[in-house]
Design an enzyme around this catalytic site. Structure first.
Site, PDB file in Angstrom:
ATOM      1  N   ASP A  24       0.830  -1.205   0.000  1.00  0.00           N
ATOM      2  CA  ASP A  24       0.000   0.000   0.000  1.00  0.00           C
ATOM      3  C   ASP A  24       0.868   1.260   0.000  1.00  0.00           C
ATOM      4  OD1 ASP A  24      -2.310   1.464   0.056  1.00  0.00           O
ATOM      5  OD2 ASP A  24      -2.731   1.160   2.180  1.00  0.00           O
ATOM      6  N   HIS A  41       3.211   3.108  -8.888  1.00  0.00           N
ATOM      7  CA  HIS A  41       3.080   1.678  -9.176  1.00  0.00           C
ATOM      8  C   HIS A  41       4.358   1.162  -9.848  1.00  0.00           C
ATOM      9  CE1 HIS A  41      -0.986   2.011  -7.904  1.00  0.00           C
ATOM     10  NE2 HIS A  41      -1.430   2.634  -8.967  1.00  0.00           N
ATOM     11  N   LEU A 135      11.107 -20.584  -3.532  1.00  0.00           N
ATOM     12  CA  LEU A 135      10.013 -19.734  -3.034  1.00  0.00           C
ATOM     13  C   LEU A 135       8.806 -19.917  -3.925  1.00  0.00           C
ATOM     14  CD1 LEU A 135       9.186 -17.232  -1.136  1.00  0.00           C
ATOM     15  CD2 LEU A 135       9.775 -15.811  -3.104  1.00  0.00           C
TER      16      LEU A 135
HETATM   17  C1  FPP Z   1      -1.734   0.087  -3.517  1.00  0.00           C
HETATM   18  O1  FPP Z   1      -1.321   1.428  -3.571  1.00  0.00           O
HETATM   19  C2  FPP Z   1      -1.117  -0.694  -4.582  1.00  0.00           C
HETATM   20  C3  FPP Z   1      -1.783  -1.206  -5.666  1.00  0.00           C
HETATM   21  C4  FPP Z   1      -3.218  -1.004  -5.882  1.00  0.00           C
HETATM   22  C5  FPP Z   1      -1.092  -1.940  -6.729  1.00  0.00           C
HETATM   23  C6  FPP Z   1       0.121  -2.749  -6.358  1.00  0.00           C
HETATM   24  C7  FPP Z   1       0.945  -2.920  -7.590  1.00  0.00           C
HETATM   25  C8  FPP Z   1       2.295  -2.911  -7.655  1.00  0.00           C
HETATM   26  C9  FPP Z   1       3.157  -2.838  -6.483  1.00  0.00           C
HETATM   27  C10 FPP Z   1       3.012  -2.944  -8.965  1.00  0.00           C
HETATM   28  C11 FPP Z   1       2.953  -4.160  -9.772  1.00  0.00           C
HETATM   29  C12 FPP Z   1       2.911  -5.431  -9.029  1.00  0.00           C
HETATM   30  C13 FPP Z   1       3.440  -6.569  -9.476  1.00  0.00           C
HETATM   31  C14 FPP Z   1       3.272  -7.819  -8.723  1.00  0.00           C
HETATM   32  C15 FPP Z   1       4.191  -6.621 -10.727  1.00  0.00           C
HETATM   33  P1  FPP Z   1      -2.407   2.574  -3.747  1.00  0.00           P
HETATM   34  O2  FPP Z   1      -2.458   2.974  -5.195  1.00  0.00           O
HETATM   35  O3  FPP Z   1      -3.722   2.148  -3.181  1.00  0.00           O
HETATM   36  O4  FPP Z   1      -1.741   3.711  -2.886  1.00  0.00           O
HETATM   37  P2  FPP Z   1      -2.475   4.866  -2.058  1.00  0.00           P
HETATM   38  O5  FPP Z   1      -3.244   4.194  -0.955  1.00  0.00           O
HETATM   39  O6  FPP Z   1      -1.317   5.681  -1.539  1.00  0.00           O
HETATM   40  O7  FPP Z   1      -3.339   5.626  -3.026  1.00  0.00           O
END
Ligand code: FPP
Length: 246
Positions: A24, A41, A135
């Site tokens: 997050d 991201h 893993l």
């Molecule tokens: C939450 O941050 C994160 C996500 C919704 C996406 C997670 C994706 C990645 C880490 C990149 C790609 C992953 C892989 C496995 C290749 P948020 O956007 O909700 O952050 P915020 O709460 O600060 O708005």
């Protein structure tokens, strides 16, 4: 990297067999820098690499990452497109190196909702890493804990209707058989970054007795040292599974 942390962790007792992470804070990381959310991201992908390599180093057997929730389908189409494109890039770029590290990838969730290009990138990384022994990496995509339980209820209902099972025969083992995580032990440790303290519909059945560690770090800045800190915190807990200590 702080090798002292890894040393302490190795001396600190049992390493969690299964670690789950709610990644997050990508959006906040980007917004604080005046960048589009997509950049958060994109940087989050390096943190995924850190979490994977850190898990291999620490001897974690299973790492389950919440990469895209069912609720994330309600984000703006441009952000969804960017996330899907990152997933495809991850699958294409990392396949070889994951296979070389002995990481076996599984992608779990309602994958029917994905576009064909993303589906085929996923098939390719799953096929290309099959049999990895160091893993097991579960990428939860288009996943929701409640939807997973509804799906399990439907499967059990149809098995009951077909006469395969009676209602009395349905117990925890029968439910677990119908979950995406079938055959895997429940997570011992859940890590959530960015200081938030919510489950957000993640692994609702599987987290029943899981220890929770919240890290203040925003996901794009998460490193293997943050994972080691979470494991050290886990090692300091006393797990009782509802019983009293002896
Ligand atoms: C939450 O941050 C994160 C996500 C919704 C996406 C997670 C994706 C990645 C880490 C990149 C790609 C992953 C892989 C496995 C290749 P948020 O956007 O909700 O952050 P915020 O709460 O600060 O708005």
């Amino acid at each position: 990297m702080d090798s002292d942390l890894l040393q302490r962790l190795r001396l600190g007792g049992a390493v969690p067999r299964h670690v789950a992470i709610i990644m997050d804070g990508n959006g906040r990381w980007a917004q604080r820098r005046g960048l589009p959310r997509y950049e958060g991201h994109r940087r989050g992908m390096s943190a995924v690499r850190e979490a994977v390599e850190g898990s291999v180093e620490a001897g974690v057997g299973i790492l389950t990452l919440f990469a895209f929730s069912t609720q994330n389908w309600d984000r703006p189409p441009t952000e969804i497109g960017a996330l899907m494109s990152l997933l495809r890039a991850y699958a294409q770029k990392e396949k070889r190196s994951l296979a070389a590290q002995g990481v076996e990838v599984q992608v779990l969730g309602d994958l029917d909702r994905l576009d064909d290009g993303t589906k085929s990138a996923i098939e390719s990384i799953v096929r290309g890493t099959a049999g990895g022994q160091s893993l097991r990496l579960n990428l939860m995509i288009s996943y929701s804990g409640r939807d997973e339980l509804i799906r399990a209820a439907r499967l059990l209902a149809s098995r009951t209707l077909s006469g395969e099972l009676t209602p009395d025969e349905i117990g925890a083992a029968e439910v677990e058989e119908c979950l995406y995580t079938r055959g895997l032990p429940d997570p011992d440790l859940l890590v959530r970054t960015s200081g938030e303290q919510r489950l957000s519909n993640f692994l609702l059945w599987q987290l029943a007795y899981t220890e929770i560690h919240t890290s203040p770090v925003l996901w794009p800045e998460f490193t293997r040292d943050d994972l080691y800190r979470a494991i050290l915190d886990f090692q300091s807990r006393e797990r009782r599974f509802g019983r009293v200590s002896v």
